[in-house]
Design a protein around this motif. Structure first.
Motif, PDB file in Angstrom:
ATOM      1  N   GLY A 355       0.776  -1.238   0.000  1.00 18.25           N
ATOM      2  CA  GLY A 355       0.000   0.000   0.000  1.00 18.25           C
ATOM      3  C   GLY A 355       0.802   1.279   0.000  1.00 18.25           C
ATOM      4  N   LYS A 358       3.806   1.136  -4.675  1.00 24.17           N
ATOM      5  CA  LYS A 358       4.756   0.533  -5.617  1.00 24.17           C
ATOM      6  C   LYS A 358       4.113   0.313  -6.989  1.00 24.17           C
ATOM      7  N   THR A 359       3.001  -0.398  -6.989  1.00 28.45           N
ATOM      8  CA  THR A 359       2.379  -0.726  -8.271  1.00 28.45           C
ATOM      9  C   THR A 359       1.845   0.526  -8.949  1.00 28.45           C
ATOM     10  N   SER A 360       1.186   1.377  -8.170  1.00 28.63           N
ATOM     11  CA  SER A 360       0.590   2.545  -8.804  1.00 28.63           C
ATOM     12  C   SER A 360       1.669   3.492  -9.307  1.00 28.63           C
ATOM     13  N   LYS A 506      -9.318  11.885  -5.776  1.00 28.59           N
ATOM     14  CA  LYS A 506      -9.453  10.726  -6.673  1.00 28.59           C
ATOM     15  C   LYS A 506     -10.767   9.984  -6.401  1.00 28.59           C
ATOM     16  N   ARG A 539      -3.622   2.096   1.562  1.00 31.68           N
ATOM     17  CA  ARG A 539      -4.679   1.384   0.832  1.00 31.68           C
ATOM     18  C   ARG A 539      -5.969   1.306   1.647  1.00 31.68           C
ATOM     19  N   GLU A 542      -7.635   4.647   1.885  1.00 32.65           N
ATOM     20  CA  GLU A 542      -8.363   4.962   0.648  1.00 32.65           C
ATOM     21  C   GLU A 542      -9.693   4.216   0.632  1.00 32.65           C
TER      22      GLU A 542
HETATM   23  P1  ADP Z   1       1.554  -1.304  -3.372  1.00 32.67           P
HETATM   24  O1  ADP Z   1       1.770  -1.726  -4.800  1.00 32.67           O
HETATM   25  O2  ADP Z   1       2.791  -0.726  -2.746  1.00 32.67           O
HETATM   26  O3  ADP Z   1       0.959  -2.358  -2.513  1.00 32.67           O
HETATM   27  P2  ADP Z   1      -0.378   0.501  -4.506  1.00 32.67           P
HETATM   28  O4  ADP Z   1       0.467   1.060  -5.584  1.00 32.67           O
HETATM   29  O5  ADP Z   1      -1.374  -0.529  -4.894  1.00 32.67           O
HETATM   30  O6  ADP Z   1       0.543  -0.086  -3.358  1.00 32.67           O
HETATM   31  O7  ADP Z   1      -1.070   1.711  -3.737  1.00 32.67           O
HETATM   32  C1  ADP Z   1      -2.296   1.621  -3.038  1.00 32.67           C
HETATM   33  C2  ADP Z   1      -3.090   2.888  -3.175  1.00 32.67           C
HETATM   34  O8  ADP Z   1      -2.467   3.942  -2.471  1.00 32.67           O
HETATM   35  C3  ADP Z   1      -3.214   3.364  -4.620  1.00 32.67           C
HETATM   36  O9  ADP Z   1      -4.530   3.779  -4.842  1.00 32.67           O
HETATM   37  C4  ADP Z   1      -2.260   4.534  -4.700  1.00 32.67           C
HETATM   38  O10 ADP Z   1      -2.693   5.466  -5.650  1.00 32.67           O
HETATM   39  C5  ADP Z   1      -2.288   5.088  -3.283  1.00 32.67           C
HETATM   40  N1  ADP Z   1      -0.996   5.708  -2.935  1.00 32.67           N
HETATM   41  C6  ADP Z   1       0.068   5.107  -2.348  1.00 32.67           C
HETATM   42  N2  ADP Z   1       1.074   5.978  -2.163  1.00 32.67           N
HETATM   43  C7  ADP Z   1       0.656   7.177  -2.634  1.00 32.67           C
HETATM   44  C8  ADP Z   1       1.247   8.475  -2.729  1.00 32.67           C
HETATM   45  N3  ADP Z   1       2.487   8.718  -2.308  1.00 32.67           N
HETATM   46  N4  ADP Z   1       0.517   9.453  -3.280  1.00 32.67           N
HETATM   47  C9  ADP Z   1      -0.737   9.218  -3.729  1.00 32.67           C
HETATM   48  N5  ADP Z   1      -1.376   8.024  -3.661  1.00 32.67           N
HETATM   49  C10 ADP Z   1      -0.683   7.008  -3.122  1.00 32.67           C
END
Ligand code: ADP
Length: 788
Positions: A355, A358-360, A506, A539, A542
């Motif tokens: 959360g 990383k992926t986003s 968002k 996460r 959100e």
């Molecule tokens: P991970 O891949 O690290 O588990 P994600 O990329 O799935 O995490 O992120 C989870 C959610 O949190 C997504 O909706 C992402 O947009 C949001 N998010 C995480 N870090 C940030 C950030 N620094 N700024 C804006 N949104 C973020």
């Protein structure tokens, strides 16, 4: 009242009509969760939807049909083999306004407003016509059961008549799906009349063919006639797909495909085999599948990168708050890649708790560069064939995850995310990590060969980005080749900023709300973070915001009023229910025999309180909680250390001989983090044996040697952020970890006092030796020491 929202069950190999029942067996955990959800919150109702693309395992919610059947779970039974058997009764056909997806659960928002009202005479006329036609049909078609007609005669509504007929009459799966998707019962009645008529016509033609073809036939001739019969029927229906045309189309497609000459020749060879093949041969489908997969892959299709790194940076800033170091590393990486034309740049690996983006962030890199984006997850993969495909001789063979990802990407230079590379396992079927190494190795991946495809495929222009939760669980050979970029837990302040600047805007947009519609007061986000979430990333936060907005949208729709909502500390419970995490003020002064350690858990850092008690016995050490072997060793070591320094610590050595000591780690689900609990276990035992309380705002972390030397530990940043969140304000850390303090956010660091220690005695002096204590004697009161 009917549920306006229902969880969705995607049905692929069956149909459910209103007024009928189906029986299913589930063994997937997700499906079982869906059933439990329906039972707990939706009065046992679900929405049964048949996806348009039956082969797509995880269809995009925008591609689901806007119509489904409300099903009632009439019976649910857990079987001894672990499966769950259910009977679902079809209730009514409904229109779907929107689908939403959370985790793997799809939810539909249903529109009940369109009720069909038919003029009575018209309805009756259609029922009569259908009954008449059915009578003729039943008499003419030998395979048709004659029980349907009496059933239909007893029905009074057209909707019921059409549904029962559509279910019972012979017809293809896709035709049945069309009936389900048709809201108007009049249109369905007309479709039924058409179908019956067409069937009767086919039957007539079949009889004519039968009359034309005579004589005794051996088996081959019989097959031939059957094929001819199908051909004639198709021609008569005008929907013949001439195999010749199909072959010509495929040939043209192969000729225009930008694949290598070798691959093209192979495809042409396969096509000529396909051409002469007996249509009944099972191999035919396999060959066609192979040709289709190769043609559906991108070949020579490249997007142009945005070369202006300033634009890339501002796009990254727009989607992700903070993460400055990470963004800088990524931009540097892109700059080098641009400068060297992509040769031999190492693969980026984003490492951090769930959360944290990383992926986003990787998806955002793709968008910023103007590249396509594709993602696979290798978590749980133990067979290298899952990565590089199964050979075609293998039954049910298919290309591996890499080729599937490329197919989804649609271009040859996408940003390709490989998620969870720390969660692969190794077994007798080969090592997926070494297969992945081949994929990622720039020396080899321009000629990657998937076992199914058997032809070279160029991956050299793909920008691979890998992700992992734990650095040290990434297979070592793989770790060597990666450029590690660490993302760590967010502090409460960062989370607040992310919420206000990114998550709320968002989510407002995703829920069709405007900025003015909902106001989150200052402080309420902090309450959300503290009392409703416990995570390193954002996460869950959100998801909480989305839950609040979903409820607001629902209220808008029910009341029809566009009120302005203010979310405050006072009305938060109305939206989210009772607080989930509460910090217990009464424990603030601590108890004897309880000391806080710091742990590195899957949700970032956390406090790990360790407890100890003792009672008359034979000097045994009892350990409970989910302790790993390393932690058990730490406990033995701590006890030995205390025994050997009993005099210095003013402990009566006989206590240790005449009592059993019990150590418990209530939240000890972190066995791999064992050694760093060394100093905490020792302090817990000393607190118990010297009858001294250790304040709950004190925490410590460090591995210990038998001589009391404190050794360095990992994950300090996560641990400190987690500890700060839990109210810790003073932390003992190994001196060697002093350098790691630089990486801790200033707002956290300024509120915590760090004490650097070389030897356990440094901690002892701070906590237990401020004034000389009288040691505890082995008396009855000690036995009463509470566990909490
Ligand atoms: P991970 O891949 O690290 O588990 P994600 O990329 O799935 O995490 O992120 C989870 C959610 O949190 C997504 O909706 C992402 O947009 C949001 N998010 C995480 N870090 C940030 C950030 N620094 N700024 C804006 N949104 C973020």
């Amino acid at each position: 009242m009917s549920n306006t929202n229902l969880p969705v069950l995607l049905l692929r190999n069956m149909v459910l009509f209103p007024f009928s029942e189906i029986r299913l067996e589930f063994d997937e955990l997700e499906d079982k969760q869906l059933l439990s959800l329906a039972e707990a919150y939706y009065g046992n109702e679900i929405l049964v939807v048949i996806p348009l693309d039956l082969l797509e395992e995880d269809p995009d919610i925008n591609e689901l049909p806007k119509c489904g059947v409300v099903g009632f779970i009439k019976m649910k039974m857990d079987m001894p083999n672990g499966k769950t058997r259910v009977t679902i009764e079809g209730k009514s056909r409904v229109k779907v306004k929107t689908y939403t997806k959370e985790e793997n659960l799809v939810e539909a928002n249903i529109d009940y407003s369109q009720k069909e009202v038919l003029p009575e005479n018209k309805e009756l006329a259609y029922i009569r016509t259908l009954t008449k036609e059915l009578d003729v049909y039943t008499n003419e078609v030998p395979t048709m059961s004659n029980t349907l007609l009496p059933t239909i005669l007893s029905l009074r509504t057209l909707t019921k008549v059409t549904d029962i007929m559509a279910l019972t009459l012979p017809g293809t799966f896709s035709r049945k799906v069309e009936y389900i998707g048709e809201m108007s019962s009049i249109t369905r009645a007309e479709m039924l009349l058409d179908d019956m008529k067409q069937d009767l016509e086919i039957l007539k033609i079949e009889q004519e063919i039968e009359n034309k073809l005579t004589k005794k036939l051996d088996k081959e001739q019989k097959d031939y006639i059957l094929r001819e019969r199908i051909q004639l029927i198709k021609e008569e229906l005008g929907d013949v797909i001439d195999k010749d045309t199909e072959i010509e189309e495929l040939r043209a497609h192969i000729q225009s495909c930008a694949c290598s000459v070798k691959a093209k020749n192979r495809l042409l060879l396969e096509l000529s085999r396909y051409e002469v093949m007996n249509p009944n041969s099972p191999e035919m489908g396999t060959i066609k599948n192979y040709i289709d997969i190769l043609l559906s892959l991108p070949w020579g299709n490249y997007t142009t990168d945005c070369e202006d790194l300033n634009i890339v940076k501002s796009r990254l800033d727009n989607t992700h708050y903070g993460l400055d170091q990470v963004k800088t590393r990524i931009l540097e990486y892109l700059a080098v890649k641009q400068n060297t034309k992509g040769l031999r740049s190492p693969i980026i690996c984003l490492v951090g708790p769930p959360g944290v983006g990383k992926t986003s962030l990787a998806a955002s890199i793709a968008i910023s560069l103007g590249r396509n984006f594709t993602k696979i997850s290798v978590g749980g993969v133990s067979d290298e064939a899952e990565i590089v495909g199964h050979r075609r001789t293998y039954i049910g063979s298919a290309p591996g995850l890499i080729i599937q990802g490329m197919k989804k990407a649609g271009t040859n230079n996408p940003v390709f995310i490989i998620d969870e590379i720390d969660k692969m396992t190794k077994d007798i079927k080969g090592d997926p990590a070494s297969a992945l190494l081949e994929v990622l190795d720039p020396e080899q991946n321009h000629a990657f060969v998937d076992h199914y495809i058997e032809e070279e495929y160029d991956l050299s222009k793909v920008m691979f980005i890998t992700t992992a939760n734990y650095l040290y669980q990434i297979p070592e050979a793989l770790r060597d080749r990666l450029e590690i970029v660490e993302l760590s837990s967010y502090t409460e302040y960062e989370k607040q900023d992310i919420a206000y600047k990114h998550l709320i805007p968002k989510q407002l947009e995703e829920h069709g709300l405007k900025k003015e519609d909902v106001a989150f007061t200052e402080g309420v986000i902090l309450t959300l973070i503290r009392n409703y979430t416990k995570e390193a990333g954002v996460r869950e936060l959100e998801r909480m915001i989305a839950t609040i907005l979903r409820k607001i949208v629902k209220e808008h729709i029910i009341t029809g009023k566009q009120d302005i909502y203010e979310i405050t500390d006072y009305n938060l419970e109305k939206y989210l229910g009772k607080k989930k995490f509460i910090y217990n003020e009464s424990e603030i002064f601590g108890s004897v025999g309880v000391v806080n350690g710091l742990a590195y858990t899957p949700c970032g850092g956390d406090i790990l309180p360790i407890e100890a008690t003792f009672y008359p016995g034979k000097g045994q050490l009892i350990l409970t909680g989910s302790l790993g072997d390393v932690m058990k060793e730490s406990a033995t070591l701590s006890l030995s250390y205390i025994k050997s320094h009993a005099d210095e610590f003013h402990i009566d050595a006989s206590i240790l001989v005449n009592n059993d000591i019990h150590i418990h780690v209530p939240e000890g689900a972190v066995p791999k983090d064992g050694p760093s609990a060394g100093v905490t276990i020792t302090s817990t035992l000393l607190s118990l044996l010297t009858n001294t309380k250790v304040h709950t705002n004190i925490g410590m972390t460090g591995e210990m040697t038998l001589r009391g030397k404190v050794l360095p530990i990992g994950g300090l940043k996560e641990k400190v952020i987690g500890a700060h969140r839990g109210g810790i304000r003073k932390i003992f850390i190994p001196r060697i970890n002093e350098k790691d303090l630089d990486s801790i956010p200033e707002e956290v660091k300024s509120e915590i006092k760090f004490i650097l220690v070389d030897n356990y005695m440094d901690i002892y002096r701070e906590l237990f030796n401020k004034f000389k204590r009288k040691s505890m004697s082995n008396n009855k009161e000690l036995i009463q020491l509470p566990l909490n």
